[in-house]
Design a protein around this motif. Structure first.
Motif, PDB file in Angstrom:
ATOM      1  N   THR A   5       2.788   2.449   2.294  1.00 21.14           N
ATOM      2  CA  THR A   5       2.759   3.128   3.585  1.00 21.14           C
ATOM      3  C   THR A   5       3.921   2.704   4.479  1.00 21.14           C
ATOM      4  OG1 THR A   5       1.252   1.436   4.478  1.00 21.14           O
ATOM      5  CG2 THR A   5       0.251   3.418   3.530  1.00 21.14           C
ATOM      6  N   ALA A  60      -4.805   2.186   2.636  1.00 19.90           N
ATOM      7  CA  ALA A  60      -3.862   3.183   3.143  1.00 19.90           C
ATOM      8  C   ALA A  60      -4.464   4.030   4.265  1.00 19.90           C
ATOM      9  CB  ALA A  60      -3.405   4.086   1.995  1.00 19.90           C
ATOM     10  N   TRP A  88       1.213   7.830   3.410  1.00 17.86           N
ATOM     11  CA  TRP A  88       1.300   7.228   2.074  1.00 17.86           C
ATOM     12  C   TRP A  88       2.362   7.998   1.318  1.00 17.86           C
ATOM     13  CZ3 TRP A  88       1.317   8.331  -3.077  1.00 17.86           C
ATOM     14  CH2 TRP A  88       1.145   7.257  -3.953  1.00 17.86           C
ATOM     15  N   SER A 131       0.807  -1.226   0.000  1.00 19.12           N
ATOM     16  CA  SER A 131       0.000   0.000   0.000  1.00 19.12           C
ATOM     17  C   SER A 131       0.841   1.278   0.000  1.00 19.12           C
ATOM     18  CB  SER A 131      -0.933   0.017   1.213  1.00 19.12           C
ATOM     19  OG  SER A 131      -0.186  -0.039   2.419  1.00 19.12           O
ATOM     20  N   TYR A 161      -3.827   8.286   1.389  1.00 22.22           N
ATOM     21  CA  TYR A 161      -3.531   8.602  -0.010  1.00 22.22           C
ATOM     22  C   TYR A 161      -4.005  10.012  -0.318  1.00 22.22           C
ATOM     23  CZ  TYR A 161      -3.374   8.060  -5.119  1.00 22.22           C
ATOM     24  OH  TYR A 161      -3.106   8.208  -6.452  1.00 22.22           O
TER      25      TYR A 161
END
Length: 407
Positions: A158, A328, A206, A156, A332
């Motif tokens: 992250t 996320a 993110w 993701s 995001y």
């Protein structure tokens, strides 16, 4: 008397039939208007004539069939070779969804859990430092990371890693270390990444990153084969993606579109340094794959079809479900969008201010290749050219012009 008995029944049958017909028209599957889609083609041709791109290949798939597959302009502005539908493109970050699919296939086979720390499988993957001030780079000092990096965070973006492609001192240092110096293989590149400071605490932001390179290394760790062989055997061959891979043969090299850019006067030129199409040994997750629009459609159709293609279930529909929802935690930064595993996902049309459907998922590549998949509309769209630097103009324009053609 007989007539008066039959007429209401006949009338009722007629009205019911008309109602069913009307309902099928109003609520039936939407269609693409070729007349309206011609607007998209006109925009592309205009941009070519004005010297903004050398050429392009587009592909639109709707309701189980290819509605449009066209080539425009040239593949090399110097030789003036016409663009063909089967041209190959360096798809750059459109490699990421493919790598994500590969690692999720291994997830389905039970090799790991999504919240597992990566150090469980790569013991040296720990003791991370975070840059105190990314604008100052390594010289600005570092602090110890509090959280372990998980596989879900890699998927993701992250995890706190950077990509080395944005502005700033730390980005420059990462770019030079990872891509400016020769790397032997994907393990070499990942170890270089791990040796550099993180951009932030794992799980707390993110940030577009080189995390998919770690996923590529994990594919090799779990499968016991290099990523190129894994993708070839598990995805490309079964999907009949004959023109997708990290290295091209002689015939494929002749179909490779050249990368173009603008000179100091804003004139379209062929870029001096082209991407090596053979001898590549770093089988990356961030980028590295070559493909065609037709091959990428085969990959996209498998996802649209709930993970099944050619009688093979590559992924469960339930796995695709979690890949295409926001993973996320709202971090995001795209308005109206979230980020899943390998894809950005459209969540709020009003906030996004773009045509589409909730649940549409998509991504792009650094040389201006774009695609989206829309399950609600049974729709896939692909646009490919080769322009450096990247601009999201064509991603936005593709969405605008393809969706306006729906009736």
């Amino acid at each position: 008397m007989l007539k008066s008995k039959l007429f209401p029944s006949a009338l009722l049958l007629f009205l019911l039939s008309f109602g069913v017909f009307a309902q099928s028209v109003i609520h039936g599957p939407s269609r693409i208007s070729l007349d309206r889609l011609a607007r998209y083609e006109s925009v592309i041709e205009e941009q070519i004539e004005e010297g903004h791109i050398p050429g392009a290949v587009t592909l639109v798939y709707k309701n189980g069939e290819v509605i449009q597959h066209e080539a425009y302009g040239v593949s090399d502005i110097n030789s003036n070779e016409p663009m063909l539908k089967n041209q190959l493109f360096f798809i750059q970050s459109m490699s990421k969804p493919i790598i994500t699919t590969g690692i999720m296939m291994l997830y389905e086979e039970g090799y790991f859990q999504l919240n597992d720390p990566v150090e469980k499988y790569l013991p040296w993957f720990k003791d991370f430092r975070i840059a105190n001030d990314p604008s100052q780079g390594i010289a600005g000092g570092t602090r110890a990371a509090k959280n372990k990096i998980t596989i879900a965070q890699l998927l993701s973006h992250t995890a706190g890693f950077s990509h080395g492609i944005a502005a700033g001192k730390l980005e420059e240092e990462i770019r030079e270390a990872m891509y400016g110096s020769p790397q032997e293989n994907i393990e070499s590149r990942v170890k270089t990444l791990v040796s550099l400071p993180l951009i932030g605490e794992p799980g707390e932001q993110w940030y577009y990153s080189a995390s998919p390179d770690v996923l590529s290394l994990l594919i090799e760790t779990f499968s016991g084969m290099n990523t190129a062989d894994f993708l070839q055997q598990r995805l490309f061959d079964p999907l009949e993606m004959k023109d997708t891979g990290y290295n091209l043969n002689e015939e494929q090299q002749k179909r490779m579109v050249q990368v173009h850019t603008m000179d100091g006067n804003g004139k379209l030129i062929k870029q001096e340094n082209q991407t090596p199409t053979s001898g590549n040994t770093v089988f990356g997750g961030t980028h590295g794959l070559f493909s065609t629009a037709e091959d990428y459609l085969k990959f996209s159709r498998m996802l649209l079809n709930g993970g099944e293609s050619n009688g093979i279930q590559f992924l469960s529909p339930k796995t695709i479900e979690i890949m295409t929802m926001d993973q996320a935690d709202g971090l995001y930064d795209g308005a109206g969008h979230g980020f899943g595993f390998g894809f950005a996902v459209l969540e709020d049309l009003a906030n996004a201010k773009k045509l589409g459907s909730v649940g549409q998922y998509f991504w792009s590549g650094a040389y201006c290749t774009f695609f989206f998949i829309d399950p609600k509309e049974d729709l896939i769209s692909i646009f490919m050219t080769q322009m450096n630097p990247y601009s999201n103009y064509w991603g936005d324009k593709m969405r605008q012009m393809v969706y306006q053609s729906i009736q």
